[in-house]
Design a protein around this motif. Structure first.
Motif, PDB file in Angstrom:
ATOM      1  N   ALA A  85       0.915  -1.054  -0.086  1.00  0.00           N
ATOM      2  CA  ALA A  85       0.104  -0.064   0.019  1.00  0.00           C
ATOM      3  C   ALA A  85       0.778   1.340  -0.147  1.00  0.00           C
ATOM      4  O   ALA A  85       0.617   2.220  -0.621  1.00  0.00           O
ATOM      5  N   CYS A  86       1.941   1.191   0.644  1.00  0.00           N
ATOM      6  CA  CYS A  86       2.919   2.274   0.674  1.00  0.00           C
ATOM      7  C   CYS A  86       3.358   2.484  -0.527  1.00  0.00           C
ATOM      8  O   CYS A  86       3.682   3.708  -0.864  1.00  0.00           O
ATOM      9  N   PHE A  87       3.806   1.569  -1.333  1.00  0.00           N
ATOM     10  CA  PHE A  87       4.618   1.761  -2.713  1.00  0.00           C
ATOM     11  C   PHE A  87       3.679   2.325  -3.634  1.00  0.00           C
ATOM     12  O   PHE A  87       3.974   2.858  -4.661  1.00  0.00           O
ATOM     13  N   ALA A  88       2.215   1.702  -3.590  1.00  0.00           N
ATOM     14  CA  ALA A  88       1.283   2.162  -4.339  1.00  0.00           C
ATOM     15  C   ALA A  88       1.021   3.409  -4.223  1.00  0.00           C
ATOM     16  O   ALA A  88       0.733   4.436  -5.216  1.00  0.00           O
ATOM     17  N   GLN A  89       0.949   4.024  -2.825  1.00  0.00           N
ATOM     18  CA  GLN A  89       0.580   5.488  -2.431  1.00  0.00           C
ATOM     19  C   GLN A  89       1.760   6.688  -3.219  1.00  0.00           C
ATOM     20  O   GLN A  89       1.541   7.417  -3.800  1.00  0.00           O
ATOM     21  N   LEU A  90       2.943   6.046  -2.838  1.00  0.00           N
ATOM     22  CA  LEU A  90       4.183   6.942  -3.202  1.00  0.00           C
ATOM     23  C   LEU A  90       4.050   7.032  -4.850  1.00  0.00           C
ATOM     24  O   LEU A  90       4.500   8.055  -5.327  1.00  0.00           O
ATOM     25  N   PHE A  91       3.536   5.900  -5.765  1.00  0.00           N
ATOM     26  CA  PHE A  91       3.532   5.851  -6.894  1.00  0.00           C
ATOM     27  C   PHE A  91       2.738   6.947  -7.513  1.00  0.00           C
ATOM     28  O   PHE A  91       3.112   7.816  -8.512  1.00  0.00           O
ATOM     29  N   LEU A 124       1.423  11.993  -9.808  1.00  0.00           N
ATOM     30  CA  LEU A 124       0.535  13.223  -9.903  1.00  0.00           C
ATOM     31  C   LEU A 124       1.349  14.552  -9.944  1.00  0.00           C
ATOM     32  O   LEU A 124       0.960  15.416 -10.167  1.00  0.00           O
ATOM     33  N   ALA A 125       2.354  14.434  -8.895  1.00  0.00           N
ATOM     34  CA  ALA A 125       3.074  15.801  -8.814  1.00  0.00           C
ATOM     35  C   ALA A 125       3.876  16.080 -10.104  1.00  0.00           C
ATOM     36  O   ALA A 125       3.913  17.251 -10.474  1.00  0.00           O
ATOM     37  N   LYS A 126       4.518  15.086 -10.741  1.00  0.00           N
ATOM     38  CA  LYS A 126       5.331  15.368 -11.913  1.00  0.00           C
ATOM     39  C   LYS A 126       4.258  15.820 -13.094  1.00  0.00           C
ATOM     40  O   LYS A 126       4.535  16.749 -13.617  1.00  0.00           O
ATOM     41  N   PHE A 127       2.978  15.298 -13.019  1.00  0.00           N
ATOM     42  CA  PHE A 127       1.885  15.876 -13.962  1.00  0.00           C
ATOM     43  C   PHE A 127       1.506  17.108 -13.691  1.00  0.00           C
ATOM     44  O   PHE A 127       1.335  18.006 -14.574  1.00  0.00           O
ATOM     45  N   MET A 172      -0.465  16.917 -26.058  1.00  0.00           N
ATOM     46  CA  MET A 172       0.504  17.302 -25.196  1.00  0.00           C
ATOM     47  C   MET A 172       0.135  16.643 -23.818  1.00  0.00           C
ATOM     48  O   MET A 172       0.951  16.375 -22.983  1.00  0.00           O
ATOM     49  N   GLY A 173      -0.973  16.775 -23.448  1.00  0.00           N
ATOM     50  CA  GLY A 173      -1.626  16.107 -22.125  1.00  0.00           C
ATOM     51  C   GLY A 173      -1.331  14.651 -21.913  1.00  0.00           C
ATOM     52  O   GLY A 173      -0.649  14.114 -20.915  1.00  0.00           O
ATOM     53  N   LEU A 174      -1.495  13.954 -23.016  1.00  0.00           N
ATOM     54  CA  LEU A 174      -1.028  12.504 -23.219  1.00  0.00           C
ATOM     55  C   LEU A 174       0.338  12.231 -22.924  1.00  0.00           C
ATOM     56  O   LEU A 174       0.764  11.240 -22.298  1.00  0.00           O
ATOM     57  N   VAL A 175       1.153  13.196 -23.741  1.00  0.00           N
ATOM     58  CA  VAL A 175       2.718  13.009 -23.452  1.00  0.00           C
ATOM     59  C   VAL A 175       3.160  13.061 -21.926  1.00  0.00           C
ATOM     60  O   VAL A 175       4.048  12.351 -21.416  1.00  0.00           O
ATOM     61  N   PHE A 176       2.616  14.172 -21.566  1.00  0.00           N
ATOM     62  CA  PHE A 176       3.118  14.378 -20.256  1.00  0.00           C
ATOM     63  C   PHE A 176       2.565  13.482 -19.109  1.00  0.00           C
ATOM     64  O   PHE A 176       3.243  13.157 -18.008  1.00  0.00           O
ATOM     65  N   VAL A 177       1.380  12.688 -19.401  1.00  0.00           N
ATOM     66  CA  VAL A 177       0.936  11.729 -18.532  1.00  0.00           C
ATOM     67  C   VAL A 177       1.762  10.513 -18.616  1.00  0.00           C
ATOM     68  O   VAL A 177       2.344   9.904 -17.640  1.00  0.00           O
ATOM     69  N   LEU A 178       2.201  10.267 -19.808  1.00  0.00           N
ATOM     70  CA  LEU A 178       2.924   8.940 -19.937  1.00  0.00           C
ATOM     71  C   LEU A 178       4.437   9.388 -19.566  1.00  0.00           C
ATOM     72  O   LEU A 178       5.036   8.352 -18.808  1.00  0.00           O
ATOM     73  N   ARG A 179       4.964  10.571 -19.463  1.00  0.00           N
ATOM     74  CA  ARG A 179       6.277  11.055 -18.965  1.00  0.00           C
ATOM     75  C   ARG A 179       6.350  10.619 -17.530  1.00  0.00           C
ATOM     76  O   ARG A 179       7.056  10.119 -16.959  1.00  0.00           O
ATOM     77  N   VAL A 200       4.207   8.726 -15.621  1.00  0.00           N
ATOM     78  CA  VAL A 200       3.890   7.195 -15.343  1.00  0.00           C
ATOM     79  C   VAL A 200       5.261   6.668 -15.759  1.00  0.00           C
ATOM     80  O   VAL A 200       5.834   5.673 -14.785  1.00  0.00           O
ATOM     81  N   VAL A 201       5.729   6.682 -16.766  1.00  0.00           N
ATOM     82  CA  VAL A 201       7.058   5.965 -17.393  1.00  0.00           C
ATOM     83  C   VAL A 201       8.083   6.494 -16.244  1.00  0.00           C
ATOM     84  O   VAL A 201       9.009   5.431 -15.769  1.00  0.00           O
ATOM     85  N   ILE A 202       8.288   7.578 -15.622  1.00  0.00           N
ATOM     86  CA  ILE A 202       9.431   7.874 -14.881  1.00  0.00           C
ATOM     87  C   ILE A 202       9.464   7.355 -13.672  1.00  0.00           C
ATOM     88  O   ILE A 202      10.428   6.771 -12.723  1.00  0.00           O
ATOM     89  N   ILE A 203       8.130   7.239 -13.035  1.00  0.00           N
ATOM     90  CA  ILE A 203       7.831   6.761 -11.492  1.00  0.00           C
ATOM     91  C   ILE A 203       7.601   5.266 -11.597  1.00  0.00           C
ATOM     92  O   ILE A 203       7.817   4.674 -10.605  1.00  0.00           O
ATOM     93  N   PHE A 204       7.294   4.760 -12.716  1.00  0.00           N
ATOM     94  CA  PHE A 204       6.766   3.127 -12.643  1.00  0.00           C
ATOM     95  C   PHE A 204       7.934   2.354 -12.141  1.00  0.00           C
ATOM     96  O   PHE A 204       7.273   1.358 -11.439  1.00  0.00           O
ATOM     97  N   PRO A 205       9.156   2.372 -12.212  1.00  0.00           N
ATOM     98  CA  PRO A 205      10.250   1.461 -11.880  1.00  0.00           C
ATOM     99  C   PRO A 205      10.490   1.589 -10.406  1.00  0.00           C
ATOM    100  O   PRO A 205      10.936   0.511  -9.672  1.00  0.00           O
ATOM    101  N   LEU A 206       9.936   2.861  -9.579  1.00  0.00           N
ATOM    102  CA  LEU A 206      10.491   2.937  -8.450  1.00  0.00           C
ATOM    103  C   LEU A 206       9.554   1.963  -7.454  1.00  0.00           C
ATOM    104  O   LEU A 206      10.581   1.367  -6.352  1.00  0.00           O
ATOM    105  N   PRO A 207       8.464   1.569  -7.468  1.00  0.00           N
ATOM    106  CA  PRO A 207       7.900   0.770  -6.428  1.00  0.00           C
ATOM    107  C   PRO A 207       8.510  -0.815  -6.760  1.00  0.00           C
ATOM    108  O   PRO A 207       8.561  -1.257  -5.346  1.00  0.00           O
ATOM    109  N   PHE A 208       9.058  -1.158  -7.941  1.00  0.00           N
ATOM    110  CA  PHE A 208       9.354  -2.414  -8.018  1.00  0.00           C
ATOM    111  C   PHE A 208      10.970  -2.511  -7.631  1.00  0.00           C
ATOM    112  O   PHE A 208      11.294  -3.505  -6.935  1.00  0.00           O
TER     113      PHE A 208
END
Length: 340
Positions: free
Chosen positions: A98-104, A109-112, A146-153, A155-163
């Motif tokens: 739950a902690c890893f999911a929350q920080l993700f 959202l902060a990056k976006f 532009m919105g889709l690009v920044f959403v993907l940016r 998600v892709v940047i933060i996605f490896p952190l929980p793992f």
């Protein structure tokens, strides 16, 4: 030995912190936190609702504002369970998953939100510096891309952190200094080498939030240069007035983010009061203040909000002309000609 380590890992939990030394009055402290969450959720929901139903607000400026409202709404929803859980129910434990999911979600959202503030700065730059091409540059299709690009940016940047965090072993007290999970704090709880996480977290922060802030600064330099070339003082003040709301949103977001990053990486570990204050300010104040600032400063949006609620109130308060429970006796119609 591996089975024992896996068992310890799966049963481990993090302990969240409220306000140290004020545990006896946590229930009373929860009252302003609840009010802040209610105002944030209601305010951002109203902005989204009004922009959606009013076709006159389907402009680039208000589309970007709706993106900001969605992000603030997401941050409020993600942090609300743990923060209110501590102050209302004294529930400090949170599982690793739950902690890893929350920080993700918090970091994504902060990056976006940083990207949305950059898009809003670009919107003001085009509107002031190149107004004749405003509609042709900021088309709905281009805004969506532009919105889709920044959403993907984000998600892709933060996605490896929980793992990556999930592979670490946590053998310390696991007491966090916030009421929610952050990557820069969770990784310090690990008993493994976190050099890669430190470098990766710092690099992503510089390449996203740092780059966005630099581009926002450059856009306002160009805006200021254009406004100084405007002959009319009235037009210059009018152009500046359209940027005040965005400037407030930028300051509310970036000042605590930078302060929190500096205190976590270079601050004294024995003092938790400053990171605690910056942490609460970072995630609670911008979602609370942004809808208020934009609602007050944007005259067009304010009028639409008032019109929606006044119109709805009139509809609910207006009774039908002939209620079904009231029978009006029929009278014979008297026809009169125009001339006797």
């Amino acid at each position: 030995m591996s089975a024992v380590n896996d068992t310890n890992f799966n049963s481990a939990v993090f302990l969240l912190s409220g306000i140290p030394g004020q545990e006896d009055v946590h229930l009373w402290i929860s009252v302003p936190f609840c009010l802040m969450y209610v105002i944030s959720i209601v305010g951002n929901s109203i902005i989204l609702f009004v922009i959606k139903i009013d076709p006159s607000l389907h402009e680039p400026r208000y589309i970007f504002l709706s993106m900001l409202a969605v992000t603030d709404l997401g941050l409020s929803i993600v942090t609300m369970p743990t923060i209110l859980g501590i102050f209302l129910f004294n529930s400090r434990e949170i599982s690793l998953s739950a902690c890893f999911a929350q920080l993700f979600f918090i970091h994504s959202l902060a990056k976006f939100e940083s990207s949305v503030l950059l898009l809003m700065a670009f919107d003001r730059f085009i509107a002031i510096c190149n107004p004749l091409r405003y509609a042709s540059i900021l088309t709905p299709q281009r805004i969506a891309k532009m919105g889709l690009v920044f959403v993907l940016r984000a998600v892709v940047i933060i996605f490896p952190l929980p793992f990556v965090l999930k592979r670490f072993r946590y053998c310390r007290d696991n007491v966090l200094s916030h009421s929610y999970c952050l990557h820069q704090e969770v990784m310090k709880m690990a008993c493994s080498d976190i050099t890669v996480n430190t470098i990766y977290g710092l690099s992503t922060a510089v390449l996203t939030v740092g780059l966005d802030l630099l581009l926002i600064f450059l856009s306002y330099v160009m805006i200021l240069k254009t406004m100084l070339n405007i002959a009319s003082q009235v037009e210059c003040l009018r152009a500046l007035n359209t940027c005040i709301s965005h400037i407030c949103a930028v300051l509310l977001f970036y000042i605590p983010v930078i302060g929190l990053a500096v205190t976590h990486r270079f601050g004294n570990s024995s003092s938790h009061s400053l990171p605690m204050v910056l942490g609460y300010f970072n995630l609670l104040v911008p979602p609370l203040i942004n809808p208020i600032v934009y609602g007050v400063k944007s005259k067009h949006l304010r009028e639409r909000i008032i019109r929606v609620f006044v119109k709805g109130q009139r509809k609910t308060s207006r009774a039908p002309a002939n209620p079904p429970w009231r029978k009006i006796p029929s009278r014979p119609q008297i026809w009169r000609s125009a001339k006797p």
